[in-house]
Design a protein around this motif. Structure first.
Motif, PDB file in Angstrom:
ATOM      1  N   HIS A 112       0.996  -1.047   0.133  1.00 54.62           N
ATOM      2  CA  HIS A 112       0.065  -0.102  -0.058  1.00 54.62           C
ATOM      3  C   HIS A 112       1.030   1.187  -0.156  1.00 54.62           C
ATOM      4  CE1 HIS A 112      -3.142  -2.859   1.314  1.00 54.62           C
ATOM      5  NE2 HIS A 112      -2.327  -3.338   2.111  1.00 54.62           N
ATOM      6  N   LYS A 113       1.018   1.943  -1.262  1.00 54.77           N
ATOM      7  CA  LYS A 113       1.990   3.149  -1.409  1.00 54.77           C
ATOM      8  C   LYS A 113       1.151   4.183  -0.747  1.00 54.77           C
ATOM      9  CE  LYS A 113       4.365   1.372  -5.368  1.00 54.77           C
ATOM     10  NZ  LYS A 113       3.423   0.268  -5.569  1.00 54.77           N
ATOM     11  N   VAL A 114       1.780   5.103   0.326  1.00 51.10           N
ATOM     12  CA  VAL A 114       0.975   5.972   0.890  1.00 51.10           C
ATOM     13  C   VAL A 114       1.541   7.548   0.612  1.00 51.10           C
ATOM     14  CG1 VAL A 114       0.049   4.595   2.631  1.00 51.10           C
ATOM     15  CG2 VAL A 114       2.112   5.559   3.147  1.00 51.10           C
ATOM     16  N   MET A 246       3.167   0.808   3.113  1.00 52.25           N
ATOM     17  CA  MET A 246       2.533   0.208   4.301  1.00 52.25           C
ATOM     18  C   MET A 246       2.113  -1.189   3.798  1.00 52.25           C
ATOM     19  SD  MET A 246       0.498   3.065   6.347  1.00 52.25           S
ATOM     20  CE  MET A 246       1.341   4.077   7.671  1.00 52.25           C
ATOM     21  N   TYR A 247       2.993  -2.073   4.263  1.00 53.59           N
ATOM     22  CA  TYR A 247       2.753  -3.640   3.988  1.00 53.59           C
ATOM     23  C   TYR A 247       1.745  -4.209   4.872  1.00 53.59           C
ATOM     24  CZ  TYR A 247       6.036  -3.737  -0.148  1.00 53.59           C
ATOM     25  OH  TYR A 247       6.769  -3.541  -1.268  1.00 53.59           O
ATOM     26  N   THR A 248       0.752  -4.871   4.424  1.00 56.01           N
ATOM     27  CA  THR A 248       0.131  -5.974   5.242  1.00 56.01           C
ATOM     28  C   THR A 248       0.319  -7.220   4.663  1.00 56.01           C
ATOM     29  OG1 THR A 248      -1.819  -5.870   3.601  1.00 56.01           O
ATOM     30  CG2 THR A 248      -1.737  -4.365   5.443  1.00 56.01           C
ATOM     31  N   LYS A 249       0.108  -8.323   5.649  1.00 55.99           N
ATOM     32  CA  LYS A 249       0.167  -9.700   5.368  1.00 55.99           C
ATOM     33  C   LYS A 249      -1.088 -10.169   4.895  1.00 55.99           C
ATOM     34  CE  LYS A 249       1.943 -14.016   6.962  1.00 55.99           C
ATOM     35  NZ  LYS A 249       2.440 -14.760   8.262  1.00 55.99           N
ATOM     36  N   THR A 264      -4.501   7.488   2.083  1.00 57.19           N
ATOM     37  CA  THR A 264      -4.462   7.904   0.606  1.00 57.19           C
ATOM     38  C   THR A 264      -5.586   8.792   0.702  1.00 57.19           C
ATOM     39  OG1 THR A 264      -5.702   5.831   0.039  1.00 57.19           O
ATOM     40  CG2 THR A 264      -3.311   5.880  -0.189  1.00 57.19           C
ATOM     41  N   SER A 265      -6.444   9.241   1.567  1.00 60.72           N
ATOM     42  CA  SER A 265      -7.616  10.194   1.227  1.00 60.72           C
ATOM     43  C   SER A 265      -7.000  11.482   1.090  1.00 60.72           C
ATOM     44  CB  SER A 265      -8.569  10.280   2.506  1.00 60.72           C
ATOM     45  OG  SER A 265      -7.573  10.783   3.440  1.00 60.72           O
ATOM     46  N   LYS A 266      -7.966  12.428   0.407  1.00 59.58           N
ATOM     47  CA  LYS A 266      -7.497  13.786   0.244  1.00 59.58           C
ATOM     48  C   LYS A 266      -7.116  14.598   1.384  1.00 59.58           C
ATOM     49  CE  LYS A 266     -10.458  14.525  -4.136  1.00 59.58           C
ATOM     50  NZ  LYS A 266     -11.333  15.252  -4.723  1.00 59.58           N
TER      51      LYS A 266
END
Length: 297
Positions: A112-114, A246-249, A264-266
């Motif tokens: 998840h690229k943030v 942010m990585y999740t399993k 990732t919201s505005k």
């Protein structure tokens, strides 16, 4: 008005009232469902470059969701990746792709690229250096250039401060600058914060930091006359940058997923990200893959 007409109107009124009650009940139920409180524990561990943003966003998130216990810790990208892979934490924060880290099975993790973070060389303000060629920077960190006068600065010994092995900031810097060459042995620090303080107070010191850690107590160094700015990262004129992952399993639980959506919201990307010295993922004009290949959008 006859009796039949009165009865018809009466039934019509009752029908409308019942319909109105039905809508109110439906609306109330929907409202309760949409505002269902999130709860549970979310733990994020890893990148110290991402840590300030994650911590501030986490505080904002929990202020809206009081039943969520969200903890953000550093430790470096390697620690974050290994911890999330083992299932010990909800989120593994990293400056590098999971594919780049030895011992990590990227196929079991979800990326998840943030944000994006620029990184660059910083020196003690008394060094007398404001610009370096990329080749000079490489020679400094491989021990071939040892005095600032060799690159137009003061007659002063260069003191290299490196990040520890496992640091995503170090990996990003070395991939862009050293390109496979071996760094000279030097003192190592575990966090961007520690590096920031040591470079500011040590004569002759040089290291590298995420832009979010730049202060007026340090001299940020241009490379090949390209300034370390957000705009230059966005178009890849500045080569030293990485995504903040942010990585999740696998698939995250509902509370972790809600926090990732918030990141990732505005609200976060258009204000908090930029205010804290990061770059919005939406502003990038290029993309970079795990092999370091950059492509225009």
């Amino acid at each position: 008005m006859n009796k039949g007409t009165k009865l018809a109107m009466g039934f019509a009124t009752i029908t409308l009232l019942l319909a109105g009650c039905g809508k109110a009940t439906s609306s109330t139920s929907s409202s309760k469902s949409s505002s269902a409180e999130l709860s549970g524990k979310v733990t994020a561990v890893g990148s110290t470059a991402l840590q300030p943003l994650a911590a501030k966003a986490g505080a904002n998130f929990t202020s809206k969701h009081s039943k969520v216990n969200l903890t953000v810790q550093g430790g470096g990208s390697g620690t974050g990746l290994s911890q999330v892979q083992s299932g010990a934490v909800s989120l593994g924060d990293s400056d590098i792709f999971a594919e780049e880290k030895k011992g990590i099975d990227a196929s079991k993790l979800t990326d998840h690229k943030v944000a994006v973070v620029g990184m660059g060389p910083v020196v003690n303000k008394d060094s007398g250096v404001k610009n370096l060629k990329m080749s000079q920077l490489k020679q400094i960190f491989t021990g071939k250039i040892t005095n600032w006068k060799m690159v137009g600065g003061k007659d002063q010994k260069i003191v290299i401060i490196n990040r520890a092995q496992g640091s995503g900031t170090r990996a990003t810097f070395e991939n862009a600058v050293l390109k496979g060459a071996t760094a000279v042995k030097s003192q190592e620090q575990d966090s961007n914060g520690a590096v920031q303080k040591i470079v500011a107070t040590t004569p002759g010191a040089v290291s590298y930091l995420a832009f979010s850690y730049y202060t007026n107590k340090l001299q940020a160094v241009s490379v090949d006359n390209v300034a370390p700015t957000d705009n230059n990262v966005e178009n890849n004129k500045w080569k030293i940058w990485s995504y903040e992952h942010m990585y999740t399993k696998g698939t995250p639980n509902a509370t972790t997923a809600a926090f990732l959506k918030y990141m990732t919201s505005k609200d976060v990307q258009n204000s908090l990200v930029k205010d804290m010295g990061y770059i919005s993922i939406h502003d990038m004009q290029v993309t970079k893959d795990a092999k370091g290949v950059v492509t225009s959008k």
